[in-house]
Design a protein around this motif. Structure first.
Motif, mmCIF file in Angstrom:
data_model
loop_
_atom_site.group_PDB
_atom_site.id
_atom_site.type_symbol
_atom_site.label_atom_id
_atom_site.label_comp_id
_atom_site.label_asym_id
_atom_site.label_seq_id
_atom_site.Cartn_x
_atom_site.Cartn_y
_atom_site.Cartn_z
ATOM 1 N N VAL A 172 45.129 49.382 6.459
ATOM 2 C CA VAL A 172 44.844 48.101 7.103
ATOM 3 C C VAL A 172 45.673 47.031 6.402
ATOM 4 C CG1 VAL A 172 42.530 48.697 7.907
ATOM 5 C CG2 VAL A 172 42.822 47.749 5.622
ATOM 6 N N PHE A 173 46.016 45.972 7.144
ATOM 7 C CA PHE A 173 46.804 44.900 6.548
ATOM 8 C C PHE A 173 46.602 43.601 7.307
ATOM 9 C CE2 PHE A 173 49.450 46.754 9.842
ATOM 10 C CZ PHE A 173 50.104 45.672 10.427
ATOM 11 N N ARG A 174 46.930 42.511 6.637
ATOM 12 C CA ARG A 174 46.964 41.190 7.253
ATOM 13 C C ARG A 174 48.345 40.603 7.005
ATOM 14 N NH1 ARG A 174 41.189 38.319 5.558
ATOM 15 N NH2 ARG A 174 39.884 40.189 5.794
ATOM 16 N N VAL A 175 48.926 40.042 8.042
ATOM 17 C CA VAL A 175 50.271 39.483 7.900
ATOM 18 C C VAL A 175 50.206 38.066 7.331
ATOM 19 C CG1 VAL A 175 51.256 40.883 9.736
ATOM 20 C CG2 VAL A 175 50.243 38.678 10.288
ATOM 21 N N ARG A 176 51.276 37.685 6.661
ATOM 22 C CA ARG A 176 51.387 36.318 6.158
ATOM 23 C C ARG A 176 51.533 35.341 7.315
ATOM 24 N NH1 ARG A 176 56.459 36.770 2.514
ATOM 25 N NH2 ARG A 176 56.139 34.507 2.368
ATOM 26 N N ASN A 177 51.176 34.104 7.073
ATOM 27 C CA ASN A 177 51.216 33.073 8.105
ATOM 28 C C ASN A 177 52.614 32.469 8.202
ATOM 29 O OD1 ASN A 177 50.364 31.319 10.094
ATOM 30 N ND2 ASN A 177 49.577 29.796 8.648
ATOM 31 N N ILE A 178 53.536 33.302 8.690
ATOM 32 C CA ILE A 178 54.913 32.862 8.903
ATOM 33 C C ILE A 178 55.357 33.332 10.282
ATOM 34 C CG2 ILE A 178 55.523 32.845 6.448
ATOM 35 C CD1 ILE A 178 56.832 35.560 6.832
ATOM 36 N N PRO A 179 56.339 32.646 10.897
ATOM 37 C CA PRO A 179 56.775 33.036 12.244
ATOM 38 C C PRO A 179 57.254 34.489 12.314
ATOM 39 C CG PRO A 179 57.642 30.876 11.669
ATOM 40 C CD PRO A 179 57.018 31.428 10.420
ATOM 41 N N ALA A 180 56.837 35.182 13.352
ATOM 42 C CA ALA A 180 57.269 36.554 13.637
ATOM 43 C C ALA A 180 56.941 37.527 12.511
ATOM 44 C CB ALA A 180 58.765 36.587 13.944
ATOM 45 N N ALA A 181 55.888 37.246 11.753
ATOM 46 C CA ALA A 181 55.553 38.097 10.606
ATOM 47 C C ALA A 181 55.245 39.528 11.041
ATOM 48 C CB ALA A 181 54.378 37.501 9.841
ATOM 49 N N LEU A 182 54.472 39.698 12.119
ATOM 50 C CA LEU A 182 54.124 41.050 12.548
ATOM 51 C C LEU A 182 55.361 41.805 13.020
ATOM 52 C CD1 LEU A 182 52.015 43.222 13.112
ATOM 53 C CD2 LEU A 182 51.650 42.187 15.369
ATOM 54 N N TYR A 183 56.201 41.127 13.783
ATOM 55 C CA TYR A 183 57.435 41.756 14.259
ATOM 56 C C TYR A 183 58.287 42.227 13.086
ATOM 57 C CZ TYR A 183 62.107 42.096 16.306
ATOM 58 O OH TYR A 183 63.346 42.532 16.678
ATOM 59 N N LYS A 184 58.427 41.369 12.086
ATOM 60 C CA LYS A 184 59.245 41.722 10.932
ATOM 61 C C LYS A 184 58.581 42.825 10.106
ATOM 62 C CE LYS A 184 61.209 37.071 10.655
ATOM 63 N NZ LYS A 184 61.245 35.793 9.888
ATOM 64 N N ALA A 185 57.258 42.776 9.997
ATOM 65 C CA ALA A 185 56.543 43.785 9.214
ATOM 66 C C ALA A 185 56.695 45.171 9.813
ATOM 67 C CB ALA A 185 55.066 43.413 9.118
ATOM 68 N N MET A 186 56.750 45.249 11.128
ATOM 69 C CA MET A 186 56.869 46.534 11.802
ATOM 70 C C MET A 186 58.293 47.088 11.763
ATOM 71 S SD MET A 186 53.830 47.402 12.850
ATOM 72 C CE MET A 186 53.471 46.831 11.186
ATOM 73 N N GLY A 187 59.278 46.228 11.478
ATOM 74 C CA GLY A 187 60.666 46.661 11.504
ATOM 75 C C GLY A 187 60.978 47.781 10.542
ATOM 76 N N GLY A 188 60.306 47.798 9.388
ATOM 77 C CA GLY A 188 60.581 48.821 8.389
ATOM 78 C C GLY A 188 60.246 50.219 8.856
ATOM 79 N N PHE A 189 59.250 50.352 9.715
ATOM 80 C CA PHE A 189 58.878 51.675 10.221
ATOM 81 C C PHE A 189 59.929 52.177 11.209
ATOM 82 C CE2 PHE A 189 55.002 49.641 8.803
ATOM 83 C CZ PHE A 189 54.448 50.630 8.013
ATOM 84 N N ALA A 190 60.457 51.275 12.021
ATOM 85 C CA ALA A 190 61.484 51.664 12.983
ATOM 86 C C ALA A 190 62.789 52.039 12.283
ATOM 87 C CB ALA A 190 61.723 50.526 13.972
ATOM 88 N N THR A 191 63.233 51.201 11.351
ATOM 89 C CA THR A 191 64.526 51.446 10.698
ATOM 90 C C THR A 191 64.503 52.662 9.796
ATOM 91 O OG1 THR A 191 63.929 49.894 8.930
ATOM 92 C CG2 THR A 191 65.203 49.027 10.788
#
Length: 284
Positions: free
Chosen positions: A200-219
């Protein structure tokens, strides 16, 4: 509660004969079972030593996520050490000597009744709600009335000595429930070939945080099989995410993906790494 409990006992929510009981029997056939009134009591039983593991349902292919479970898992203090998929076959159970034509009422949990709507309509049977499908089977046995039946598992028929009047009457033939097996300590046994990791996780309060957080799994080529969000703390702005991925934190690809995730999160907690159920591979 006492620490001298059976050293091989698994707790579940519900009554004897419930689908959670079936999951326990299939996953831990040589263990005793401990029925509990709620999910909280199920986890308490493990924390307090009355049981050594808990069997907890998390999702069903027909009705989706099991309510409250995602909220309870992170605070349970337990670790996920396994998963189990149970094929949910719904059966019409009646007292000895009864037939389908005798049945006027079928009792079961609110969730199960709509899953048999076609059968009930075709046989002019009224669906009646009770708190638990196994409880329905127990009540039908006690009522000893041919006009009353239960919608429940074959295990419930065995336990409460009922006749199976009709087998596998669910409208959909792909109904499965996924369970998590939880213990007080993380699984340190040798790794299986196919591993799953839940966190489980909570994203930081910055723009597009979830999108950026998920990028590592794709790359890094890490397959994320589940991602769900839910509110925490009674706030619309406090959102926590629950995720399942294929792999183990020791895998280099998973390490890199989690490192990138952690950069964009305010909280990250791994709930367990465990062998994948074989039915993930073979579609059982």
């Amino acid at each position: 509660m006492t620490a001298t409990a059976n050293p091989r006992r698994i707790a579940f929510q519900g009554e004897l004969g419930a689908y959670s009981h079936q999951a326990c029997r299939e996953a831990r056939p040589d263990w005793d079972v401990l029925p509990c009134a709620s999910f909280e009591e199920t986890m308490d039983a493990v924390r307090q030593g009355d049981a050594q593991a808990a069997m907890v349902p998390v999702e069903n292919t027909t009705y989706g996520r099991v309510a409250d479970i995602h909220r309870l898992l992170p605070e349970s203090g337990l670790y996920i050490v396994g998963e189990a998929f149970v094929r949910v076959h719904i059966n019409l159970l009646g007292v000895k000597g009864s037939q389908i034509s005798d049945v006027k009422e079928a009792w079961s949990h609110l969730v199960l009744l709509p899953q048999c709507s076609k059968f009930l309509k075709e046989n002019n049977i009224k669906g009646c709600v009770t708190t638990d499908n196994a409880r329905a089977a127990r009540d039908v046995a006690a009522w000893d009335d041919k006009a009353k039946a239960a919608l429940a598992s074959e295990l419930a028929a065995e336990i409460y000595d009922l006749d199976i009047l009709a087998r596998h009457i669910e409208d959909q033939d792909s109904n499965r429930t996924r369970f998590l097996i939880m213990e007080p300590k993380a699984d340190l046994r040798p790794r299986a070939e196919h591993m799953m990791t839940t966190f489980v996780f909570r994203v930081r309060n910055i723009p597009a945080a979830l999108y950026k957080a998920m990028g590592g799994f794709a790359t890094n080529g890490v397959n994320m099989t589940k991602l769900e969000s839910y509110m925490v703390g009674g706030s619309f702005s406090a959102t926590q995410f629950y995720a399942d991925i294929e792999g183990h934190p020791d895998d280099r690809a998973v390490q890199l993906a989690l490192e990138e995730l952690e950069y964009f999160t305010s909280e990250l907690r791994i709930l367990g790494s465990y062998p994948a159920d074989p039915s993930r591979d073979y579609g059982a």
